[in-house]
Design an enzyme around this catalytic site. Structure first.
Site, PDB file in Angstrom:
ATOM      1  N   GLU A   1       0.483  36.919  47.470  1.00 19.18           N
ATOM      2  CA  GLU A   1       0.741  37.167  46.057  1.00 19.18           C
ATOM      3  C   GLU A   1       1.732  38.329  46.023  1.00 19.18           C
ATOM      4  O   GLU A   1       1.394  39.462  46.321  1.00 19.18           O
ATOM      5  CB  GLU A   1      -0.550  37.553  45.335  1.00 19.18           C
ATOM      6  CG  GLU A   1      -1.613  36.473  45.312  1.00 19.18           C
ATOM      7  CD  GLU A   1      -1.390  35.446  44.213  1.00 19.18           C
ATOM      8  OE1 GLU A   1      -0.406  35.585  43.453  1.00 19.18           O
ATOM      9  OE2 GLU A   1      -2.192  34.498  44.110  1.00 19.18           O
TER      10      GLU A   1
ATOM     11  N   HIS B   1       2.500  25.900  43.008  1.00 20.05           N
ATOM     12  CA  HIS B   1       2.629  25.241  41.713  1.00 20.05           C
ATOM     13  C   HIS B   1       3.884  24.362  41.632  1.00 20.05           C
ATOM     14  O   HIS B   1       4.496  24.045  42.655  1.00 20.05           O
ATOM     15  CB  HIS B   1       2.574  26.259  40.586  1.00 20.05           C
ATOM     16  CG  HIS B   1       1.433  27.216  40.742  1.00 20.05           C
ATOM     17  ND1 HIS B   1       0.121  26.853  40.553  1.00 20.05           N
ATOM     18  CD2 HIS B   1       1.410  28.527  41.110  1.00 20.05           C
ATOM     19  CE1 HIS B   1      -0.665  27.897  40.788  1.00 20.05           C
ATOM     20  NE2 HIS B   1       0.099  28.918  41.137  1.00 20.05           N
TER      21      HIS B   1
ATOM     22  N   HIS C   1       3.057  32.909  46.207  1.00 19.48           N
ATOM     23  CA  HIS C   1       2.582  32.986  44.831  1.00 19.48           C
ATOM     24  C   HIS C   1       2.958  34.325  44.204  1.00 19.48           C
ATOM     25  O   HIS C   1       3.442  35.228  44.882  1.00 19.48           O
ATOM     26  CB  HIS C   1       1.058  32.834  44.783  1.00 19.48           C
ATOM     27  CG  HIS C   1       0.580  31.458  45.113  1.00 19.48           C
ATOM     28  ND1 HIS C   1       0.469  30.462  44.174  1.00 19.48           N
ATOM     29  CD2 HIS C   1       0.183  30.908  46.287  1.00 19.48           C
ATOM     30  CE1 HIS C   1       0.028  29.355  44.744  1.00 19.48           C
ATOM     31  NE2 HIS C   1      -0.149  29.602  46.038  1.00 19.48           N
TER      32      HIS C   1
ATOM     33  N   GLU D   1       5.940  31.218  37.256  1.00 21.31           N
ATOM     34  CA  GLU D   1       5.664  31.507  38.660  1.00 21.31           C
ATOM     35  C   GLU D   1       6.256  30.445  39.577  1.00 21.31           C
ATOM     36  O   GLU D   1       6.753  30.747  40.668  1.00 21.31           O
ATOM     37  CB  GLU D   1       4.156  31.582  38.870  1.00 21.31           C
ATOM     38  CG  GLU D   1       3.726  31.777  40.319  1.00 21.31           C
ATOM     39  CD  GLU D   1       2.246  31.587  40.523  1.00 21.31           C
ATOM     40  OE1 GLU D   1       1.779  31.780  41.655  1.00 21.31           O
ATOM     41  OE2 GLU D   1       1.548  31.245  39.552  1.00 21.31           O
TER      42      GLU D   1
END
Length: 332
Positions: free
Chosen positions: A296, A122, A214, A159
């Site tokens: 993650e 992101h 992530h 995030e």
């Protein structure tokens, strides 16, 4: 990243073709991983992170370090669930660290000559560029949005800041080993890059390993980390067949070391407790021609996981665990 958004449509669950015994190298990590799991269980921890049933459609459990490996990460598809920020929880204990060394710098060491691409998921400014990140790009098998905003803690810490902080820490550790490290973005872009460009950066660098970082945005009580491995895809312009095996090796090594170094358990809501998940619907993996996985690191929407993710000391451990997994993979 959460499992909502363009990279997380809900394909039907399938059994992973990658299920097989762990490699000998990873098996060596089991005692330490088991210890980490034991400690975690002893204090009442109930999960990992990754992608709960509400957003992890289409994932299949893969090989898992018996101590608990991660389940699966995703491209760049995580949108905040909309919880309002709380001033008392989920705030970082330390601001994201910026590495003083330029991306790509390398020194002498056991990884001299090796290239690693780190993909911080992101971008903190994506929310200001809705039209740009919603633009469709070709992910090999179909078209999906360029990028998403990512998730955030309930206190509003994004995030995208977490991923960049861990990326900086990881870059420093790998450069100390002599690796040449490239980031897909370093806070130097107004948005993105798009998922197809993220894969292309690793491909053009001819990376020996690529890792997308992530954090998930699942429901409260869903805890733990997971690693996402590419499935075998041969359709359109996507062909992952050559990277499936090495990516699985990379993911298993990262999973085992992450458990050992951080003490975190594998996801309690995806991966069947294995911490490893295989997916065939993520552009960042489908378009890659080099060994690549997603991790993650935890669930930002769970208060216990958020307390870890917002801790600078824990983020350093996360970077260390990922680094040791990469080093193990590159040194064979």
């Amino acid at each position: 990243m959460s499992y909502t958004g363009p990279e997380f449509d809900r394909p039907q669950p399938r059994r992973s073709p990658l299920r097989r015994p762990l490699t000998v190298a990873l098996a060596a990590l089991v005692p330490g991983a088991l210890l980490g799991w034991g400690v975690y269980a002893a204090v009442g921890g109930s999960g990992d992170e990754g992608g709960g049933p509400d957003r992890a459609g289409g994932v299949s459990a893969s090989r898992v370090p018996s101590s608990g490996a991660p389940a699966h990460s995703d491209d760049d598809a995580k949108k905040p669930t909309g919880a309002s920020p709380s001033p008392s929880a989920g705030k970082p204990s330390a601001s994201p660290s910026k590495s003083p060394s330029p991306s790509g710098a390398a020194g002498s060491g056991p990884l001299k000559g090796k290239v690693v691409v780190i993909d911080p998921g992101h971008n903190p400014n994506n929310f200001q560029h809705a039209s740009e990140i919603n633009r469709k790009v070709n992910i090999g098998t179909n078209w999906k949005e360029c990028d998403t905003t990512g998730t955030a803690t309930n206190a509003g810490w994004p995030e995208a800041k977490f991923t960049l902080d861990v990326a900086h820490r990881l870059r420093t550790l790998l450069e100390r080993q002599g690796a040449t490290v490239k980031l897909t973005q370093d806070g130097d872009r107004s948005y993105g890059p798009c998922v197809d460009e993220r894969a292309r950066i690793g491909n053009e660098a001819r990376a020996d390993a690529a890792v997308s970082i992530h954090a998930d945005g699942s429901g409260t009580g869903n805890r733990g980390f997971h690693v996402i491995l590419p499935g075998s895809v041969h359709a359109g312009s996507a062909d992952t067949r050559a990277i499936v095996a090495p990516s699985a090796d990379l993911g298993e090594r990262i999973a085992g070391n992450f458990v050992r170094v951080t003490g975190s358990a594998p996801s309690n809501y995806v991966g069947g407790g294995t911490g490893l998940v295989t997916r065939e619907d993520l552009g960042g993996l489908n378009l890659s021609t080099v060994p690549k996985v997603f991790i993650e690191c935890g669930n930002m929407r769970d208060s216990k996981d958020a307390a870890l993710l917002t801790s600078g000391a824990w983020r350093q451990k996360a970077a260390q665990g990922i680094s040791e997994g990469i080093v193990s993979f590159l040194r064979g």
